[in-house]
Design a protein around this motif. Structure first.
Motif: not given
Lengths: 658, 322
Positions: A658, B92, B95, B99, B127
């Motif tokens: 990710l 979720v 991410l 970040s 995202t």
């Protein structure tokens, strides 16, 4: 001893080459030698075709005259998609798909009967079965009991792309079931010569094979028997092989086989390996040596001078894991780590067929369990002796182990009762059922028998069976009769339901009840003076009558244990029952009736285990064999840890991308 | 050798590595624990009343597991009930955390506040960048997959028995390369986003980052593969050191501790990789492009833009609109 044998073999072969005649391997024939073959065959390496001539000398060893002769033309199973084999298999066998762009066949160009004076009488080919995998010829005159018939056959083969044991893959050529081959004459019952079915293997008589194979010079060839002559002529070479007291002949050719040999216990072990699988060569040698050692100890010393192990290429695995006399195919892969013992298991299994199929030549069409089942039983025993029973299939793969017996049981559990063990191979409901029942369930039946008789007696029984039937064609009845004799008891009542029936068994602890015995209240009049026992509570009305004594009774229970047998297979079982005072007692149930019950008075029953030593591998569900009063949570904790590895790794991977 | 320097910066220099590492490891631990809790309860009722299941403690018991699967359908639901929810939640959480990690790397700050401020500010564009990258690389992956499916079909006709083996390795490496390209492309677009403060917009940032990873294909891949090798080495070490059995509490604890050590190291590598990507991307961006974030100072901080080597002739190629 080993050196002496090898020196003897070398001398034998050298003498044979000098004399230009094949060596004599056994001065006294071990088998009837009633079907003898002399074959010359040439490989067309570009087309993967074979052109051959054979001379078959057959002797009628029955008491019935033979008026005809039946032959197998096995490769015709791959001639089109309407053959019995292709229809039954749907072009799939054990995960291997047939390539419909590369068909195969065995075409008999001519067949003649050779008279005693050398005259040749051409014979007409008839095809009495559903496809051309069986050929019949009518003889001009019956062959009387004890009489001989000599057939001369010219034939041409096209090898298919490797499928169901035979064919080619690249430059690899596997010639199995490649020549016109006699069925088995059974006297009044006629010829036993079935079509090539998807599930079936083979059945034939013993004899002497002299086979000359012509291939391009760069090809390395491995075959049944011993190589006794090699002659080069231009760009080709002819290799002559000789085998005695065998009932089939197979060979493989490839230019870049890695060719290695070692000797052990007087046997020359030859491994023909794919170049990419060199690392597995020691695994093959080790497996064959383990086989030679264990079979010599448990059954009989391997009598042949050589065993050849062929490793098929990755895109020719359909030829892997197959047995022929003194010649087996295995299956290794660089993908296969050392902790998954499939190469060892495969070699151990296929070598075992030298006994169970090679020498004990049962009818694989009709009673395949006699070789596959017995051989699977010994496969497990050999692997267990080698690696230990807990890890003889998977040896510590990230903390997981799997034993051979457990692996066989897992397969058995997947389809335990659709077909009986004794059944014509083509009548099984599916290939899977055939595999599970013939290999795995049969092996577990023998393991159950071993558990009943004890290992020592089992060894005596199985050795007696082998020694009585070697180089013959035994049936299931022979097995039951001989093992009963050797065991000194009639084993038919035990074996017949397991072999001829589809019954299963599942022991289940159906009920464990501990009813606490209450302490007595009121007056105890057994002593010199009455003693009053109260309820033990603070507000006790008995206290109004004077001093209340404390009950001398210890905690006690009336316990009942009910063990149920599900399924129709009646087998005896032991049950270990543990009590709260730390004692354990073992009860025995003969398995008759649907259930049995035990009652106890005293300490509480805290644990019940049916079949505590796992002596009934046919039990369908071992998780319900036992009951404990309170678990300690250790299994749930350890299993959760194992799953944590997976779950947290998954999260870590997600975080990484990710 | 800017890529070597970037790895050094990512793994060993700058503040905030510990915070990101602990958050990533802790989140993984927590997510797995939440998902595993109902499983543990389910396993307790399945296994702990059946002494036969104790084979599972000793490093064996695949057959017992098979028995369980066959006869106790509840096993499968117990084992997988929470899995889809855990995966969704992990995406979720991942991410959000990444970040924060990238933002912290760009700012050079190790503060808790900076981490969460960056996480909040960047999670939506991250995202969007993830979706764009998924779209691109799914198409590429599909194309490569079709090519290899055809190659595997063709290899059936080969005359060379070694060719399937060679093709297997080519397939495996190709798949790994595609996955790695996706990771590079995503990582550098995230790095670019935090360095430019989102001035370019998501689409342009994505396109320029994809172009960047291809223009600097060799060093970018050397960087990622070096970290992959360390990761794989650690994994192999952990797997081979895992306790073979869980029969005793001591063994179980040792195994669990080793596992968590491994996951902590993996989290550290992930943070290091993100910081290395930021460091490497910064070296090739024009100073004006870089957001007005406080530049790291001192020898343990990322090199400043001025430290970009002159030898990297394409050093100014990433100027927006140039």
């Amino acid at each position: 001893m080993k050196r002496t044998c090898l020196a003897f073999l070398s001398t034998l072969l050298a003498a044979a080459v000098a004399a230009q005649s094949p060596p004599v391997l056994f001065s006294t024939p071990m088998s009837p030698r009633d079907a003898n073959y002399a074959i010359q065959v040439t490989l067309d390496a570009a087309k993967h075709g074979l052109r051959g001539e054979e001379r078959i000398r057959w002797r009628n060893i029955t008491d019935t005259p033979a008026t005809d002769a039946w032959f197998h033309l096995y490769l015709n199973a791959f001639a089109n998609d309407h053959t019995v084999f292709m229809t039954e298999s749907g072009g799939q066998l054990r995960g291997d798909a047939f390539d419909k762009g590369h068909w195969g066949f065995c075409e008999v160009r001519s067949i003649a009967l050779v008279g005693a004076d050398g005259t040749r009488t051409p014979l007409v080919q008839l095809f009495p079965r559903e496809d051309h995998t069986v050929m019949r010829v009518v003889l001009p005159a019956p062959v009387p009991p004890g009489g001989d018939a000599v057939f001369e056959v010219t034939f041409e083969d096209q090898l298919p792309r490797v499928f169901a044991r035979s064919g080619y893959a690249g430059t690899f050529n596997m010639a199995g079931q490649w020549f016109p081959k006699l069925g088995v004459f059974q006297g009044a019952k006629g010829w036993n010569c079935h079509e090539y079915h998807a599930n079936t293997e083979f059945f034939s008589d013993f004899g002497v094979y002299d086979v000359s194979i012509t291939v391009p010079v760069q090809y390395v060839v491995g075959a049944t028997g011993v190589l006794w002559k090699e002659v080069r002529h231009g760009a080709e070479k002819t290799l002559s092989f000789h085998a005695e007291d065998v009932h089939d002949f197979a060979w493989a050719a490839q230019p870049d086989f890695v060719d290695r040999s070692e000797s052990y216990m007087g046997v020359q072990i030859r491994v023909l390996m794919q170049p990419g699988n060199r690392a597995s060569i020691p695994r093959y040698f080790a497996a064959v040596k383990q086989d030679l050692k264990d079979y010599a100890e448990w059954i009989w010393k391997y009598p042949y001078p050589e065993i050849t192990v062929v490793d098929p290429p990755m895109n020719g695995m359909g030829a892997g894991g197959m047995e022929y006399p003194t010649f087996i195919t295995a299956g290794a892969s660089p993908f296969m780590g050392k902790r998954i013992l499939i190469p060892e298991v495969t070699v151990v299994h296929e070598f075992g067929h030298q006994y169970w199929y090679g020498m004990e030549a049962d009818n694989e069409f009709e009673r395949a369990w006699l070789d596959e089942g017995i051989n699977s039983y010994y496969e497990a025993r050999i692997m267990d002796a080698w690696y230990g029973p807990e890890r003889s299939f998977v040896d510590d793969l990230w903390g997981w182990n799997l034993g051979e017996e457990a692996q066989e049981r897992m397969a058995y559990l997947s389809l335990p009762d659709m077909d009986p063990i004794v059944l014509d191979a083509w009548k099984y409901v599916s290939q899977h059922s055939y595999d599970v029942i013939t290999y795995d369930k049969s092996a577990l039946v023998l393991k159950t028998l071993e558990n009943m008789l004890g290992r020592k007696k089992m060894d005596e029984v199985m050795r007696a069976f082998f020694m009585q039937v070697k180089f013959t064609h035994p049936d299931t009845r022979d097995f039951i009769r001989i093992v009963s004799q050797a065991a000194g008891q009639d084993l038919a009542p035990v074996l017949e339901p397991m072999l001829y029936g589809t019954g299963t068994v599942d022991f289940r602890v159906a009920q464990v009840r501990n009813v606490p015995r209450s302490s007595p209240q009121g007056y105890d009049l057994t002593g010199a003076a009455p003693v009053l026992y109260g309820t033990g509570k603070k507000k006790d009305k008995n206290q109004e009558h004077g001093r209340v004594a404390k009950s001398p009774f210890k905690e006690s229970y009336d316990s009942t244990v009910v063990l149920e047998r599900r399924g129709s297979l009646v087998l005896p079982v032991d049950v270990a029952i543990s009590f709260s005072d730390g004692t354990t007692r073992t009860e025995h149930w003969n398995g008759e009736g649907r259930y049995t019950a035990w009652t106890f008075s005293g300490p509480k029953v805290v644990r019940v285990v049916a079949d505590p030593k796992d002596l009934v591998p046919l039990d369908l569900n071992r998780l319900d064999n036992a009951w404990v009063d309170e678990g300690d949570g250790a299994v749930a904790r350890s299993m959760t840890t194992r799953f944590r590895v997976l779950y947290q790794s998954l999260v870590a991977i997600l975080f990484n991308v990710l | 050798m800017e890529w070597v320097r970037a790895i050094g910066n990512g793994l060993f220099r700058g503040r905030g590595k510990a915070l990101g590492t602990l958050l990533i490891w802790g989140s993984g631990f927590l997510l797995a624990t939440i998902a595993l809790n109902p499983m543990r309860r389910g396993f307790h009722s399945l296994f702990d009343k059946a002494p036969a299941s104790r084979a599972l403690l000793g490093g064996g018991g695949l057959d017992t597991l098979f028995d369980t699967g066959m006869h106790q359908p509840a096993f499968w639901s117990a084992a997988t009930a929470m899995l889809p929810y855990m995966i969704l939640l992990a995406v979720v959480v991942g991410l959000v955390l990444m970040s924060g990690v990238y933002a912290q790397a760009a700012e050079g700050s190790g503060s808790w506040r900076a981490f969460w401020r960056g996480a909040a500010a960047n999670v939506l564009p991250f995202t969007a960048l993830l979706l764009l990258n998924l779209l691109l690389w799914a198409v590429v992956g599909l194309g490569v997959g079709i090519l290899f499916a055809a190659a595997w079909h063709g290899v059936r006709d080969t005359m060379d028995p070694a060719r399937p083996w060679h093709l297997f390795w080519i397939t495996l490496w190709s798949a790994l390369i595609v996955v790695n390209l996706f990771r590079n492309s995503l990582g550098f677009s995230q790095a670019r986003w935090v360095l430019t403060g989102g001035a370019e917009g998501v689409a342009r940032c994505f396109l320029r980052s994809v172009a960047f990873t291809f223009r600097r294909f060799v060093p970018v891949n050397l960087m990622t593969w070096t970290l992959n090798l360390v990761r794989a080495g650690a994994m192999i070490l952990a797997v081979f050191t895992l306790s073979p059995g869980y029969g005793t509490t001591g063994r179980w604890l040792a195994t669990a501790a080793l596992l968590q050590g491994g996951f902590l190291f993996a989290a550290y590598l992930r943070v290091g990789e993100a910081r290395a990507q930021v460091s490497y991307a910064r070296a090739f961006l024009e100073p004006a492009t870089v957001a007005a974030a406080p530049m790291p100072t001192g020898k343990d901080e990322e090199p400043s833009v001025a430290a970009a080597p002159v030898s990297e002739s394409g050093g100014m190629e990433e100027v927006p609109g140039a």
